[in-house]
Design a protein around this motif. Sequence first.
Motif, PDB file in Angstrom:
ATOM      1  N   CYS A 104       0.852  -1.192   0.000  1.00  3.65           N
ATOM      2  CA  CYS A 104       0.000   0.000   0.000  1.00  3.65           C
ATOM      3  C   CYS A 104       0.887   1.240   0.000  1.00  3.65           C
ATOM      4  CB  CYS A 104      -0.914  -0.009   1.220  1.00  3.65           C
ATOM      5  SG  CYS A 104      -1.903   1.500   1.401  1.00  3.65           S
ATOM      6  N   ILE A 105       0.619   2.176  -0.893  1.00  7.32           N
ATOM      7  CA  ILE A 105       1.467   3.363  -0.981  1.00  7.32           C
ATOM      8  C   ILE A 105       1.151   4.380   0.107  1.00  7.32           C
ATOM      9  CG2 ILE A 105       1.759   3.096  -3.460  1.00  7.32           C
ATOM     10  CD1 ILE A 105      -0.242   5.319  -3.875  1.00  7.32           C
ATOM     11  N   ASN A 106       0.089   4.105   0.898  1.00 10.41           N
ATOM     12  CA  ASN A 106      -0.256   5.020   1.980  1.00 10.41           C
ATOM     13  C   ASN A 106       0.333   4.544   3.313  1.00 10.41           C
ATOM     14  OD1 ASN A 106      -1.718   7.317   3.115  1.00 10.41           O
ATOM     15  ND2 ASN A 106      -3.029   5.778   4.049  1.00 10.41           N
ATOM     16  N   CYS A 107      -0.010   3.318   3.720  1.00  8.96           N
ATOM     17  CA  CYS A 107       0.485   2.803   5.008  1.00  8.96           C
ATOM     18  C   CYS A 107       1.793   2.035   4.871  1.00  8.96           C
ATOM     19  CB  CYS A 107      -0.573   1.920   5.670  1.00  8.96           C
ATOM     20  SG  CYS A 107      -0.975   0.415   4.741  1.00  8.96           S
ATOM     21  N   PHE A 166      -3.985   1.502  -3.013  1.00 10.05           N
ATOM     22  CA  PHE A 166      -4.351   1.873  -1.654  1.00 10.05           C
ATOM     23  C   PHE A 166      -5.142   0.719  -1.062  1.00 10.05           C
ATOM     24  CE2 PHE A 166      -3.742   5.898  -3.770  1.00 10.05           C
ATOM     25  CZ  PHE A 166      -3.125   6.692  -2.808  1.00 10.05           C
ATOM     26  N   CYS A 167      -4.726   0.234   0.095  1.00 11.72           N
ATOM     27  CA  CYS A 167      -5.448  -0.891   0.689  1.00 11.72           C
ATOM     28  C   CYS A 167      -6.841  -0.437   1.107  1.00 11.72           C
ATOM     29  CB  CYS A 167      -4.673  -1.470   1.863  1.00 11.72           C
ATOM     30  SG  CYS A 167      -4.549  -0.378   3.293  1.00 11.72           S
ATOM     31  N   LYS A 168      -7.731  -1.397   1.300  1.00 11.05           N
ATOM     32  CA  LYS A 168      -9.122  -1.085   1.622  1.00 11.05           C
ATOM     33  C   LYS A 168      -9.231  -0.301   2.928  1.00 11.05           C
ATOM     34  CE  LYS A 168     -10.920  -5.136  -0.817  1.00 11.05           C
ATOM     35  NZ  LYS A 168     -11.657  -6.420  -0.696  1.00 11.05           N
ATOM     36  N   ALA A 169      -8.404  -0.649   3.895  1.00 14.63           N
ATOM     37  CA  ALA A 169      -8.462   0.041   5.190  1.00 14.63           C
ATOM     38  C   ALA A 169      -8.094   1.516   5.051  1.00 14.63           C
ATOM     39  CB  ALA A 169      -7.538  -0.652   6.183  1.00 14.63           C
ATOM     40  N   CYS A 170      -7.069   1.815   4.244  1.00 12.37           N
ATOM     41  CA  CYS A 170      -6.658   3.203   4.057  1.00 12.37           C
ATOM     42  C   CYS A 170      -7.718   4.008   3.325  1.00 12.37           C
ATOM     43  CB  CYS A 170      -5.332   3.257   3.303  1.00 12.37           C
ATOM     44  SG  CYS A 170      -3.892   2.797   4.302  1.00 12.37           S
ATOM     45  N   LEU A 171      -8.367   3.394   2.343  1.00 11.19           N
ATOM     46  CA  LEU A 171      -9.407   4.102   1.601  1.00 11.19           C
ATOM     47  C   LEU A 171     -10.572   4.470   2.510  1.00 11.19           C
ATOM     48  CD1 LEU A 171      -9.497   2.143  -1.781  1.00 11.19           C
ATOM     49  CD2 LEU A 171      -8.680   4.470  -1.402  1.00 11.19           C
ATOM     50  N   ILE A 172     -10.947   3.545   3.376  1.00 10.79           N
ATOM     51  CA  ILE A 172     -12.051   3.823   4.304  1.00 10.79           C
ATOM     52  C   ILE A 172     -11.686   4.965   5.243  1.00 10.79           C
ATOM     53  CG2 ILE A 172     -13.384   2.851   6.217  1.00 10.79           C
ATOM     54  CD1 ILE A 172     -13.309   0.167   4.756  1.00 10.79           C
ATOM     55  N   SER A 173     -10.395   5.022   5.625  1.00  7.66           N
ATOM     56  CA  SER A 173      -9.966   6.090   6.546  1.00  7.66           C
ATOM     57  C   SER A 173      -9.952   7.455   5.873  1.00  7.66           C
ATOM     58  CB  SER A 173      -8.576   5.768   7.098  1.00  7.66           C
ATOM     59  OG  SER A 173      -7.590   5.892   6.083  1.00  7.66           O
ATOM     60  N   LYS A 193     -17.202   0.392   1.992  1.00  8.46           N
ATOM     61  CA  LYS A 193     -16.785  -0.966   1.657  1.00  8.46           C
ATOM     62  C   LYS A 193     -17.884  -1.684   0.873  1.00  8.46           C
ATOM     63  CE  LYS A 193     -14.962  -5.153   3.792  1.00  8.46           C
ATOM     64  NZ  LYS A 193     -14.594  -5.810   5.079  1.00  8.46           N
ATOM     65  N   ARG A 194     -19.141  -1.510   1.308  1.00  6.39           N
ATOM     66  CA  ARG A 194     -20.260  -2.146   0.627  1.00  6.39           C
ATOM     67  C   ARG A 194     -20.436  -1.571  -0.782  1.00  6.39           C
ATOM     68  NH1 ARG A 194     -22.783  -6.349  -0.988  1.00  6.39           N
ATOM     69  NH2 ARG A 194     -24.997  -6.015  -1.447  1.00  6.39           N
ATOM     70  N   TYR A 195     -20.260  -0.265  -0.913  1.00  2.86           N
ATOM     71  CA  TYR A 195     -20.411   0.365  -2.226  1.00  2.86           C
ATOM     72  C   TYR A 195     -19.344  -0.143  -3.193  1.00  2.86           C
ATOM     73  CZ  TYR A 195     -21.107   3.987  -5.758  1.00  2.86           C
ATOM     74  OH  TYR A 195     -21.359   4.643  -6.936  1.00  2.86           O
ATOM     75  N   MET A 196     -18.093  -0.246  -2.740  1.00  2.77           N
ATOM     76  CA  MET A 196     -17.020  -0.732  -3.608  1.00  2.77           C
ATOM     77  C   MET A 196     -17.219  -2.195  -3.981  1.00  2.77           C
ATOM     78  SD  MET A 196     -15.120   1.779  -4.383  1.00  2.77           S
ATOM     79  CE  MET A 196     -13.786   0.859  -5.160  1.00  2.77           C
ATOM     80  N   THR A 197     -17.838  -2.947  -3.078  1.00  2.21           N
ATOM     81  CA  THR A 197     -18.151  -4.341  -3.407  1.00  2.21           C
ATOM     82  C   THR A 197     -19.155  -4.398  -4.558  1.00  2.21           C
ATOM     83  OG1 THR A 197     -17.759  -5.046  -1.122  1.00  2.21           O
ATOM     84  CG2 THR A 197     -19.055  -6.525  -2.504  1.00  2.21           C
ATOM     85  N   GLN A 200      -5.047  13.900   6.553  1.00  6.49           N
ATOM     86  CA  GLN A 200      -5.590  14.047   5.206  1.00  6.49           C
ATOM     87  C   GLN A 200      -4.523  14.553   4.244  1.00  6.49           C
ATOM     88  OE1 GLN A 200      -8.269  13.484   3.486  1.00  6.49           O
ATOM     89  NE2 GLN A 200      -9.835  12.901   4.974  1.00  6.49           N
ATOM     90  N   ALA A 201      -3.679  15.472   4.711  1.00  5.71           N
ATOM     91  CA  ALA A 201      -2.612  15.999   3.858  1.00  5.71           C
ATOM     92  C   ALA A 201      -1.666  14.886   3.433  1.00  5.71           C
ATOM     93  CB  ALA A 201      -1.846  17.090   4.606  1.00  5.71           C
ATOM     94  N   LYS A 202      -1.375  13.979   4.344  1.00  9.76           N
ATOM     95  CA  LYS A 202      -0.494  12.851   4.023  1.00  9.76           C
ATOM     96  C   LYS A 202      -1.130  11.946   2.975  1.00  9.76           C
ATOM     97  CE  LYS A 202       1.955   8.955   6.105  1.00  9.76           C
ATOM     98  NZ  LYS A 202       2.178   8.182   7.362  1.00  9.76           N
ATOM     99  N   ASP A 203      -2.435  11.735   3.091  1.00 15.04           N
ATOM    100  CA  ASP A 203      -3.139  10.894   2.117  1.00 15.04           C
ATOM    101  C   ASP A 203      -3.102  11.523   0.722  1.00 15.04           C
ATOM    102  OD1 ASP A 203      -3.756   9.121   4.126  1.00 15.04           O
ATOM    103  OD2 ASP A 203      -5.738   9.984   4.519  1.00 15.04           O
ATOM    104  N   TRP A 204      -3.369  12.834   0.662  1.00 14.04           N
ATOM    105  CA  TRP A 204      -3.340  13.518  -0.635  1.00 14.04           C
ATOM    106  C   TRP A 204      -1.932  13.549  -1.208  1.00 14.04           C
ATOM    107  CZ3 TRP A 204      -7.510  13.884  -3.261  1.00 14.04           C
ATOM    108  CH2 TRP A 204      -8.741  14.094  -2.642  1.00 14.04           C
ATOM    109  N   ALA A 205      -0.941  13.722  -0.330  1.00 15.22           N
ATOM    110  CA  ALA A 205       0.449  13.731  -0.795  1.00 15.22           C
ATOM    111  C   ALA A 205       0.845  12.383  -1.379  1.00 15.22           C
ATOM    112  CB  ALA A 205       1.378  14.103   0.358  1.00 15.22           C
ATOM    113  N   SER A 206       0.367  11.297  -0.769  1.00 15.25           N
ATOM    114  CA  SER A 206       0.663   9.954  -1.280  1.00 15.25           C
ATOM    115  C   SER A 206       0.052   9.745  -2.652  1.00 15.25           C
ATOM    116  CB  SER A 206       0.135   8.890  -0.303  1.00 15.25           C
ATOM    117  OG  SER A 206       0.802   8.968   0.930  1.00 15.25           O
ATOM    118  N   MET A 207      -1.190  10.215  -2.823  1.00 14.42           N
ATOM    119  CA  MET A 207      -1.843  10.076  -4.129  1.00 14.42           C
ATOM    120  C   MET A 207      -1.148  10.939  -5.176  1.00 14.42           C
ATOM    121  SD  MET A 207      -5.931   9.677  -3.408  1.00 14.42           S
ATOM    122  CE  MET A 207      -6.133  10.945  -2.164  1.00 14.42           C
TER     123      MET A 207
END
Length: 309
Positions: free
Chosen positions: A7-10, A36-43, A81-85, A196-203
């Motif tokens: 995962c490029i985030n965690c 991005f792993c599922k856990a990071c996306l949910i966060s 998670k349900r929506y992505m499923t 949030q800044a870290k997440d956007w920076a990773s993307m």
Amino acid sequence: MSETLKCINCKNERNREKNFYNARSGIYKELGKIPFCKACLISMVNYEDMSTIYRVLQQLDVMFDPLYWDKAKASKIDTFKRYMTMVNSLKQFEGTNWSNSKIPEPSKTVNNNSNEDSDVDNKHSNSKISPKELEDLKEKYGYGYPDDDYLLFEKKFLQLRPSFQLVTTMHEECLREYCVNKVYETLAKAKGDFKQAKDWASMAKDVAEAGKLKPSQMSKADLSQGLDGFGQLARMVEERKDIIPVLPKFISQPKDKPDVVLWCYLNYIRDLKGLPEADYKDIYNFYEERRADYEKQELDNDPSMREDN
């Protein structure tokens, strides 16, 4: 042993099939998975702020459909998670992407005593962009963002555009997404939301690597726009604009050393013959006469250039 993906985030290695969603965006097409792993996306999402949902789905190039979002909210598991499923399993989402999203219009309530509504109205009335220009920016960066943010995207894009050689539309698409991510990274920092800044920076970093936007990825040819010698530079200039005529344009004064040498040589010959020295303008006139004679011969020999045709 099952295949893993980092995962490029965690930065954690996780099971590729169980912990990552399939990629629908062209950016991650070769990888086959959203990195991005599922856990990071949910966060990254905040269910109290739908704009965070829209932003993440746009980065994943996934269509937002309010009908299926409501169904996901009604389920007992996590809504995102349900929506992505459903996105990865239902035929209704096949061949769709973020551009097919159905973003509901925000409800407008009339309240003369509401300062908040007044502030919003003032904010939009002071906007320096016409409805047509706003629509063009939405086409460029995607729908679903707050109107004022599009100006920030465009400003960042215009600021960075001269630094890159965008060979294909995919390169330009990567730069646009990079600008969106960098804008939201800056806004998150300004609000003090460093997670949030870290997440956007990773993307932003991931898009920059995919689009070959990082300076360390650029070759000398990229930095010089494909030029690696004076010969190629001269050729590109000539192909860009017809600034060099077929025949030289002579001047009435010597331009360089060969002109001076020729002038001195001719006057030396004239002196041997007892003739007076010639001014350089005489040589210039001789050149012009020969040029006119040459052009006349070309017109006579080429039927397509004759006036009677």
